[in-house]
Design a protein around this motif. Structure first.
Motif, PDB file in Angstrom:
ATOM      1  N   THR A  82       4.327  -3.391   0.051  1.00 34.18           N
ATOM      2  CA  THR A  82       4.851  -1.916   0.007  1.00 34.18           C
ATOM      3  C   THR A  82       4.872  -1.245  -1.333  1.00 34.18           C
ATOM      4  N   VAL A  83       4.787  -0.142  -1.525  1.00 32.63           N
ATOM      5  CA  VAL A  83       5.302   0.473  -3.064  1.00 32.63           C
ATOM      6  C   VAL A  83       6.423   0.076  -3.382  1.00 32.63           C
ATOM      7  N   SER A  84       7.296   0.079  -2.496  1.00 26.53           N
ATOM      8  CA  SER A  84       8.653  -0.078  -2.932  1.00 26.53           C
ATOM      9  C   SER A  84       8.802  -1.590  -3.303  1.00 26.53           C
ATOM     10  N   ASN A  85       8.368  -2.662  -2.695  1.00 30.20           N
ATOM     11  CA  ASN A  85       8.410  -3.764  -3.316  1.00 30.20           C
ATOM     12  C   ASN A  85       7.635  -3.871  -4.589  1.00 30.20           C
TER      13      ASN A  85
ATOM     14  N   GLU B 176       1.947 -10.367   4.289  1.00 28.93           N
ATOM     15  CA  GLU B 176       1.749  -9.219   5.182  1.00 28.93           C
ATOM     16  C   GLU B 176       0.829  -9.780   6.404  1.00 28.93           C
TER      17      GLU B 176
ATOM     18  N   LEU C  26      -2.602   0.429   4.495  1.00 28.32           N
ATOM     19  CA  LEU C  26      -2.460   0.828   3.356  1.00 28.32           C
ATOM     20  C   LEU C  26      -2.966   1.940   2.804  1.00 28.32           C
TER      21      LEU C  26
ATOM     22  N   ARG D  13       2.376  -1.098  10.450  1.00 24.24           N
ATOM     23  CA  ARG D  13       3.230  -0.345   9.436  1.00 24.24           C
ATOM     24  C   ARG D  13       3.454  -1.596   8.544  1.00 24.24           C
ATOM     25  N   CYS D  14       3.006  -1.640   7.402  1.00 22.10           N
ATOM     26  CA  CYS D  14       3.399  -2.843   6.340  1.00 22.10           C
ATOM     27  C   CYS D  14       4.991  -2.863   6.211  1.00 22.10           C
ATOM     28  N   LYS D  15       5.426  -4.083   5.818  1.00 17.40           N
ATOM     29  CA  LYS D  15       6.672  -4.332   5.563  1.00 17.40           C
ATOM     30  C   LYS D  15       6.950  -5.153   4.471  1.00 17.40           C
TER      31      LYS D  15
ATOM     32  N   GLU E 107      -1.150   4.456   0.898  1.00 18.63           N
ATOM     33  CA  GLU E 107      -0.432   3.981  -0.323  1.00 18.63           C
ATOM     34  C   GLU E 107      -1.325   3.248  -1.476  1.00 18.63           C
TER      35      GLU E 107
END
Length: 505
Positions: free
Chosen positions: A254-257, A281, A327, A249-251, A330
């Motif tokens: 991300t879409v959030s970043n 990543e 990914l 799981r990417c940390k 996303e």
């Protein structure tokens, strides 16, 4: 009172998924007796198309079964179908990683699509809905005062109120001067024509990606003994699907970043910023610094790279494969965050590397390709700069690596066309010439990415939609069934909402 008509041009995977979802939602909304649905498909079997109509055992899905469900929000439907029909599957499931993670032949998936279509087509009729399949090819479309008129290949016309363009994956028209030349095959699909090549003859294949691997499998499935040579710009072959990929799981990427960049800098992220996050990543995935220069695959032996890739695949993959895989749900949202100029930069700078690592070949096919390398039946040439037909010899001259090689048989397996101008489709070219569609610089046509409505001159077309590969520039993952099914769900909701509003007016 005449029924409103929805017409779907194309009866491949996207077309039948759209049909099924339309029927379900219309039936639930009690509109199924007020709306008729027509599918225009020239192939005998609806649902199979070119790729899934194959009869070759070496043509294997490049995606595991639990992501290949044809029904909206049910990606595991195909894997459930496999378990329910275990007795009829036989050797059609290959490279099995478990009941949910199996890779199957494309012909088996074609059977699944055909079965799903026939079931819901019959059910729609039984429920009182008017549905039909027109066995013809759509040639052109003109806009009428209300709806559209479609000219068909049998010189007949068809009228509709709502039109969904789902023409499938277009063959590339990148070597038009070679068309019609003896022993030239403009596509590996359908496979039957290239099986006419004598099995003892040498064969050249343009391209080295998944389409080229399919062409190699077609030849070797039928005991081809002649040498096979792949010619491409970069000589890069697809990497190999991990046998037991890590559930990473990417940390960082991300879409959030990426949204954080939008929020703090009041602009969209750049490709350089995305690549920086990707590198961070990947190093987090590996738990160490990566020698990025060493990851460059250009100019290296395809045979040696494949040998290493098979070993990596058997050990769960690496960061360059597992991060793009993580990914997959996303990546399209991230792609939408890039401005048009940044999309073009991405394709130019890292497009080939992304495709090589993201769109991999199944392990069972990789092992077959490795064997072909070991017996010296297969080789790969890079730096292809020109292809010409020599009328005197009747052979093709391929310029590569500062030398010219003459080949008698040539298969164009460079993959689907991205740009509208390169699509070998009479319908698409006529739509473009008439202004019914507008080309997107990053590829495909302009659409509204949330509703799948076609856009012209900055405005959405109320009752014209598009699905699949022709939307490739604005939507990154249009070669993935699960993603296309997701867009079909969005399209269906929008269209049904419009029909519901019209029925209340």
């Amino acid at each position: 009172m005449s029924l409103l008509n929805i017409t779907i041009v194309g009866g491949g995977a996207c077309g039948i998924s759209a049909f099924i979802e339309f029927f379900l939602q219309l039936r639930i909304a009690q509109l199924h007796k007020k709306i008729s649905v027509t599918i225009i498909e020239e192939n005998k079997e609806v649902g199979k198309g070119l790729a899934f109509g194959t009869k070759q055992p070496g043509h294997i899905l490049n995606t595991q079964a639990d992501l290949m469900g044809i029904h909206f929000t049910e990606p595991a439907h195909f894997s459930d179908w496999l378990k329910e029909h275990d007795e009829r599957i036989g050797h059609e499931v290959v490279d099995n990683q478990g009941e949910f993670n199996a890779f199957t032949t494309r012909r088996l998936y074609g059977d699944y699509l055909k079965e799903q279509f026939e079931h819901y087509f019959k059910l729609a009729k039984n429920e009182g809905m008017q549905v039909e399949v027109i066995r013809a090819r759509a040639v052109s479309v003109s806009e009428k005062k209300q709806g559209y008129e479609i000219v068909l290949s049998d010189n007949k016309t068809h009228q509709c109120d709502y039109l969904v363009l789902s023409p499938g994956t277009p063959v590339a028209d990148n070597y038009p001067k070679l068309e019609g030349k003896e022993n030239y095959f403009g596509s590996p699909w359908p496979s039957a024509p290239i099986l006419e090549i004598p099995t003892d003859e040498d064969v050249a294949i343009l391209g080295s990606s998944l389409s080229a691997i399919d062409a190699v499998m077609t030849l070797t499935d039928n005991d081809h003994q002649g040498k096979i040579t792949l010619y491409s710009l970069d000589g890069l072959m697809p990497r190999v699907q991990a046998e037991d990929p890590s559930d990473y799981r990417c940390k960082i990427l991300t879409v959030s970043n990426l949204h954080k960049i939008q929020r703090e800098k009041l602009r969209n992220p750049t490709v350089k910023e995305m690549l920086r996050l990707f590198m961070q990543e990947a190093e987090l995935h590996d738990g160490k610094k990566i020698d990025w220069d060493a990851t460059d695959r250009t100019g290296k032996s395809a045979k040696q790279l494949l040998k290493k890739d098979i070993e990596v695949a058997r050990n769960g993959g690496d960061a360059l494969m597992n991060v793009p895989l993580a990914l997959r749900y996303e990546s399209s949202e991230m792609w939408k965050m890039l401005d048009e100029t940044e999309k073009l930069k991405f394709k130019k700078w890292v497009g080939n590397q992304w495709n090589t690592n993201r769109h991999c070949m199944p392990l069972v096919n990789a092992e077959r390709v490795e064997k072909l390398f070991s017996t010296k039946q297969l080789r790969v040439n890079s730096d292809l700069t020109d292809v010409q037909f020599d009328t005197k010899s009747g052979h093709f001259n391929l310029v590569h690596d500062d030398k010219t090689t003459s080949e008698k048989y040539l298969i164009n397996a460079t993959g689907p066309a991205s740009a509208v101008k390169d699509m070998k489709s009479e319908l698409i070219q006529n739509l473009s010439a008439s202004g019914m569609i507008e080309a997107e610089k990053a590829g495909g046509i302009k659409i509204h990415t949330e509703t799948m409505q076609v856009m012209r001159k900055g405005k959405t077309c109320h009752n014209l939609y598009a699905l699949g590969h022709i939307t490739n520039g604005l939507l990154l993952d249009v070669n993935a069934v699960w993603f296309n099914v997701k867009t079909i769900g969005n399209l269906s909701r929008h269209l049904i909402n419009n029909l519901t509003l019209e029925s209340t007016i």
